[in-house]
Every structure is written in C-alpha cells, then in structure tokens.
Design a protein around this motif. Structure first.
Motif, PDB file in Angstrom:
ATOM      1  N   TRP A 183       6.284  -8.620  -8.346  1.00  0.00           N
ATOM      2  CA  TRP A 183       5.045  -9.414  -8.298  1.00  0.00           C
ATOM      3  C   TRP A 183       5.068 -10.405  -9.464  1.00  0.00           C
ATOM      4  N   ALA A 216      -8.440  -2.824  -5.208  1.00  0.00           N
ATOM      5  CA  ALA A 216      -8.615  -4.115  -4.545  1.00  0.00           C
ATOM      6  C   ALA A 216      -8.299  -3.996  -3.059  1.00  0.00           C
ATOM      7  N   LYS A 217      -7.109  -3.492  -2.752  1.00  0.00           N
ATOM      8  CA  LYS A 217      -6.668  -3.494  -1.348  1.00  0.00           C
ATOM      9  C   LYS A 217      -7.212  -2.285  -0.590  1.00  0.00           C
ATOM     10  N   ASP A 220       2.991   1.125 -11.015  1.00  0.00           N
ATOM     11  CA  ASP A 220       1.967   0.196 -10.566  1.00  0.00           C
ATOM     12  C   ASP A 220       1.587   0.608  -9.146  1.00  0.00           C
ATOM     13  N   ARG A 241     -13.011  -6.172  -9.214  1.00  0.00           N
ATOM     14  CA  ARG A 241     -12.096  -5.930 -10.335  1.00  0.00           C
ATOM     15  C   ARG A 241     -12.216  -4.489 -10.836  1.00  0.00           C
ATOM     16  N   ASN A 251       5.975  -5.071  -3.788  1.00  0.00           N
ATOM     17  CA  ASN A 251       5.605  -6.474  -3.609  1.00  0.00           C
ATOM     18  C   ASN A 251       6.577  -7.333  -4.417  1.00  0.00           C
ATOM     19  N   ALA A 292      -0.792  -0.378  -6.493  1.00  0.00           N
ATOM     20  CA  ALA A 292      -1.778  -1.347  -6.002  1.00  0.00           C
ATOM     21  C   ALA A 292      -2.068  -1.151  -4.517  1.00  0.00           C
ATOM     22  N   TYR A 293      -1.302  -0.265  -3.859  1.00  0.00           N
ATOM     23  CA  TYR A 293      -1.397  -0.187  -2.393  1.00  0.00           C
ATOM     24  C   TYR A 293      -1.493   1.239  -1.867  1.00  0.00           C
ATOM     25  N   HIS A 316       3.740  -9.704 -13.095  1.00  0.00           N
ATOM     26  CA  HIS A 316       4.277  -8.635 -13.956  1.00  0.00           C
ATOM     27  C   HIS A 316       4.898  -9.162 -15.249  1.00  0.00           C
ATOM     28  N   SER A 372      -9.362  -3.774 -12.471  1.00  0.00           N
ATOM     29  CA  SER A 372      -8.441  -3.733 -11.345  1.00  0.00           C
ATOM     30  C   SER A 372      -7.015  -3.391 -11.798  1.00  0.00           C
ATOM     31  N   GLY A 373      -6.030  -3.667 -10.913  1.00  0.00           N
ATOM     32  CA  GLY A 373      -4.658  -3.303 -11.253  1.00  0.00           C
ATOM     33  C   GLY A 373      -4.128  -4.117 -12.427  1.00  0.00           C
ATOM     34  N   HIS A 377       7.079   0.253  -8.700  1.00  0.00           N
ATOM     35  CA  HIS A 377       5.999   0.087  -7.728  1.00  0.00           C
ATOM     36  C   HIS A 377       5.847   1.436  -7.020  1.00  0.00           C
ATOM     37  N   SER A 421      -5.226   0.264  -8.513  1.00  0.00           N
ATOM     38  CA  SER A 421      -6.139  -0.809  -8.111  1.00  0.00           C
ATOM     39  C   SER A 421      -6.887  -0.383  -6.858  1.00  0.00           C
TER      40      SER A 421
HETATM   41  C1  LIG Z   1       2.257  -5.160  -7.159  1.00  0.00           C
HETATM   42  C2  LIG Z   1       0.874  -5.506  -7.566  1.00  0.00           C
HETATM   43  N1  LIG Z   1       0.383  -4.983  -8.684  1.00  0.00           N
HETATM   44  C3  LIG Z   1      -0.851  -5.249  -9.092  1.00  0.00           C
HETATM   45  C4  LIG Z   1      -1.665  -6.084  -8.385  1.00  0.00           C
HETATM   46  C5  LIG Z   1      -3.015  -6.276  -8.991  1.00  0.00           C
HETATM   47  O1  LIG Z   1      -4.030  -6.683  -8.254  1.00  0.00           O
HETATM   48  P1  LIG Z   1      -5.520  -6.563  -8.779  1.00  0.00           P
HETATM   49  O2  LIG Z   1      -5.529  -6.941 -10.214  1.00  0.00           O
HETATM   50  O3  LIG Z   1      -6.269  -7.483  -7.921  1.00  0.00           O
HETATM   51  O4  LIG Z   1      -5.899  -5.127  -8.594  1.00  0.00           O
HETATM   52  C6  LIG Z   1      -1.202  -6.676  -7.212  1.00  0.00           C
HETATM   53  C7  LIG Z   1      -2.009  -7.628  -6.438  1.00  0.00           C
HETATM   54  O5  LIG Z   1      -1.582  -8.396  -5.655  1.00  0.00           O
HETATM   55  C8  LIG Z   1       0.108  -6.364  -6.797  1.00  0.00           C
HETATM   56  O6  LIG Z   1       0.625  -6.872  -5.675  1.00  0.00           O
END
Ligand SMILES: Cc1ncc(COP(=O)(O)O)c(C=O)c1O
Length: 406
Positions: A136, A252-253, A217, A261, A189, A219-220, A139, A108-109, A184, A250
C-alpha cells in the motif's frame, strides 16, 4: 498589509496517487465512467453503503441521553479496546486472558500504524522496517515520517501473478536480526495475493528464529473470505507461539466506517507487567499528537461488538459484501474468457480481497482511462468492490482493447 505571501515560493505538491484517481474521475463528464481506483465498497448500484447494523447502533447512541461528549481517555474507549483485541486475537486468546496485550484506540488503520511506528522509534532497539514489495502506497511514508528506515522484501512475482515465496524467504533470512517486518494480515493490497496457511507457518518460524518483530496491518478482516476468524489466522498463529507482535486494525472497510477514522493498535507482549508499561508509554506518544481519539466511531463499534444480536447481524452484512466482491471476480473472469482475451486471467479469481492486480501496464491503464473512461491506479490495480454486474462488459471490453491494441 504585505501582498506577497510568506509561502509564495512553496511548490505545488503532487496529488496522492490513489486519491488523485478520484479527482480525475470526478472531472470526467462521460456517462460510462467507472472508478476502480478507490478502496471503498460500492453496492450493485454503484453507491456507498452504510451498514444497517451501523445505522441501528447510531440510533441507539443518539437516543441515549446518558451519553456525554466528554473527552475520552488518551487510550480511547475501554470497551472498544477490549472488543477490538478479542476480534483480532480471538475471544479465547490466552494473551488477552493473561493481560499481555496493550490496546489503544487510534485514527483508523493509518493512525494505528503511525502510533505503532512512533512507539517503535522511541522504544525499540531496531529502527529498520521491512515492507513487502509492492505494498500500500502509504506504508513507506508512514514509517519514514516516524523516523524508521524502510527496506523492502520480495513479495509478488509478476510472472506467476502470485507470491514470490522463495524471494520473500531469502530477503527475510538476510534481514538484520531484530528488524521489524510489516505483514498484511490478509487481502494484501495491492496484489490480492496472500500466503497459504502453510506458507504463513514457514514465515512465522523463519521470523521467530531470526528474532524479527512482526507488525501486522489488518485493514480487511472479514472482507477477504467473509469470515472474521479465517482472516485473522495469520495474526493468531504468531500470537499462539507466545512471542510478541504488533497489530494495526481498521474498521473502515469491514464496518464501512471509512470517514469515522476508527481503528486500534494492539501490542502483544510476554507479560502483563511489560504490557502495562508499554501502554503507559503509548499514552506519551499519543498525547502530543492528538491528545485523545474521537468518540463516535468507537461507540458504534463497541455497541456492535458487545451485543450478541448486532454482532451476528454485522457478520451477515460483512459476508454479503465479501460475497459480492467474490462474485465480481467470477463475472469479470468469465467475461475475459468469453472474449478470448490473450493471456491467463485466472489470477482474477485466485487473488483475494478488495483488489485485483491485473498485470496491465501503465500505458494500458492510460489507454483504458482515455478511451473507455475506466479509472484505476497506474500499477494496474482495480477495486473489485467498485465494480457491479452492469459494468462488467464495459470493463472487459476496455481490458480486451488495452491488451490487444496497446
Ligand atoms: C493495506 C492497508 N492498510 C491500511 C489502510 C488504512 O486505511 P484507514 O486508515 O482508512 O483505516 C488501508 C486502506 O486502504 C490499506 O489498504
């Protein structure tokens, strides 16, 4: 048998500040409780969502008896890596066509950031990384654990609840040349504040003129605007100038694959020769950490990204998630205006992505939790993805009371 543990003197570690919100929420028996702490999408009914296209991909995988459970290569599933690089850099990216990108499948991220950080510690001549303030919470820990030295650059201006662009430029101008800078890619975030494209262009020029190394990064992607391309613009601007950068992705979202993951680290380089060598060194970073990555999430993503119809259906489902979040912003903003809550709440609709940085202070947050059973991180960040139409009144009541009584 010894009755005293060799770990008897160990101290109890504090709960993770973000995940701890859910622990507290789960203990609350109120029927009105509302969890806006966690960064995971919820439906209008407040339920977790598995995308229809993900279910379809999984059915295909399960029924394909030619698929085995053998180890993946250290770098992961090749189809997944190729498609992930295209997703973030663009399908027509010259960097990909020229084989200047080293991509590895990661956990994942978070795992992608960690592998990138370990690689930089081992092979890059600068060990300072600048991260935005705030950022976040994971980090600084990820980079410190990898042995990098973490500094911050100004990012958020509480007075405007927007970008502190002056402060950001001053801090990056003052950074030691060659330092790494964490950016980001979109939907910052926790603030929900992104630079405009014009501001990104200034940041790019400034960073390139100082030889600062961008580490994105992402993630979104697709979650902020509903468009995968629009949300990758910042990264693509930096790649278009021919310079180098890292990008952690990532799924994930944007595919709702949180627990699978699944993510990727891409390092864009100036030549195919360097990319080959970098990939060989990434293998040496990964092998002693977890040997090779898991197969299932990568197979789901590769199935969707490599099938025209499924890819299209994914973009439709992704846009629906992004649109629901945008609509929650509007509904909450309208509710605050209707109540006449003191202050300017326009940042709720101006900010982007999963989170709103409300501007509520820790005392007001604690009040909302104890009096209204609304759970969020103490910095006042709320997940718009955790809100639904039926809960907007309850949340705006809680925010109104917090602002007027605390
Ligand atoms: C800014 C940022 N980076 C990375 C992640 C990494 O998430 P994950 O490891 O679940 O992909 C998140 C998750 O909340 C995030 O908000």
């Amino acid at each position: 048998m010894a009755s005293v543990s060799v770990f008897a003197n160990i101290s109890q570690a504090p709960e993770d500040p973000i995940l701890g919100v859910t622990v507290a929420y789960n203990k609350d028996s109120s029927p009105h409780k509302l969890n806006l702490g966690v960064g995971a999408y919820r439906t209008e009914e407040g339920k977790p969502l598995v995308l229809d296209v993900v279910r379809r991909a999984e059915k295909l995988l399960v029924s394909d008896i030619s698929l085995k459970k053998e180890y993946l290569p250290i770098t992961g599933l090749a189809d997944f890596n190729k498609s992930s690089a295209k997703l973030i850099l663009g399908s027509d990216s010259p960097a990909i066509q020229e084989n200047r990108v080293a991509t590895v499948q990661c956990l994942s991220g978070t795992g992608s950031l960690r592998v990138g950080a370990e690689f930089l510690k081992k092979h890059y001549n600068q060990h300072t990384i600048y991260i935005p303030s705030p950022t976040w919470g994971n980090h600084p820990k990820i980079f410190m654990m990898a042995g990098l030295s973490v500094k911050t650059y100004r990012y958020y201006d509480p007075a405007t609840r927007g970008l502190d662009f002056e402060g950001l430029q001053q801090d990056l101008s003052a950074a030691t040349s060659g330092s790494i800078v964490l950016l980001h890619a979109c939907a910052h975030n926790p603030t929900g504040v992104d630079p405009t494209l014009d501001q990104w262009e200034h940041i790019r020029k400034l960073m390139r003129s100082k030889g600062l190394l961008p580490f994105f990064d992402s993630a979104y992607q697709g979650f902020a605007s509903g468009s995968l391309d629009a949300d990758a613009q910042s990264v693509r601007m930096f790649v278009a100038d021919g310079g180098e950068c890292l990008a952690a992705q990532s799924y994930a979202k944007n595919m709702g694959l949180y627990g699978e993951r699944i993510g990727a680290l891409s390092i864009v380089l100036t030549s195919a020769d360097v990319a080959r060598k970098v990939e060989s060194q990434l293998k040496l970073v990964i092998r002693p950490m977890y040997s090779s990555p898991p197969i299932h999430g990568a197979s789901i993503v590769a199935t969707i990204l490599n099938d025209r119809e499924m890819y299209h259906d994914w973009t439709v489902e992704l846009k629906a998630m992004a649109d629901r979040i945008i609509s929650m912003r509007k509904q909450l903003y309208d509710a605050m205006c209707a109540k006449g809550t003191p202050g300017d709440w326009s940042h709720i609709i101006k900010q982007i992505g999963m989170f709103t940085f409300t501007g509520l202070n820790p005392e007001q947050v604690a009040f909302m939790t104890s009096e209204y059973h609304v759970y969020m991180t103490s910095d006042g960040r709320i997940s718009m993805a955790g809100l639904s139409s039926s809960k907007v009144t309850h949340l705006s009541d809680a925010m109104h009371a917090a602002v007027t009584r605390v």
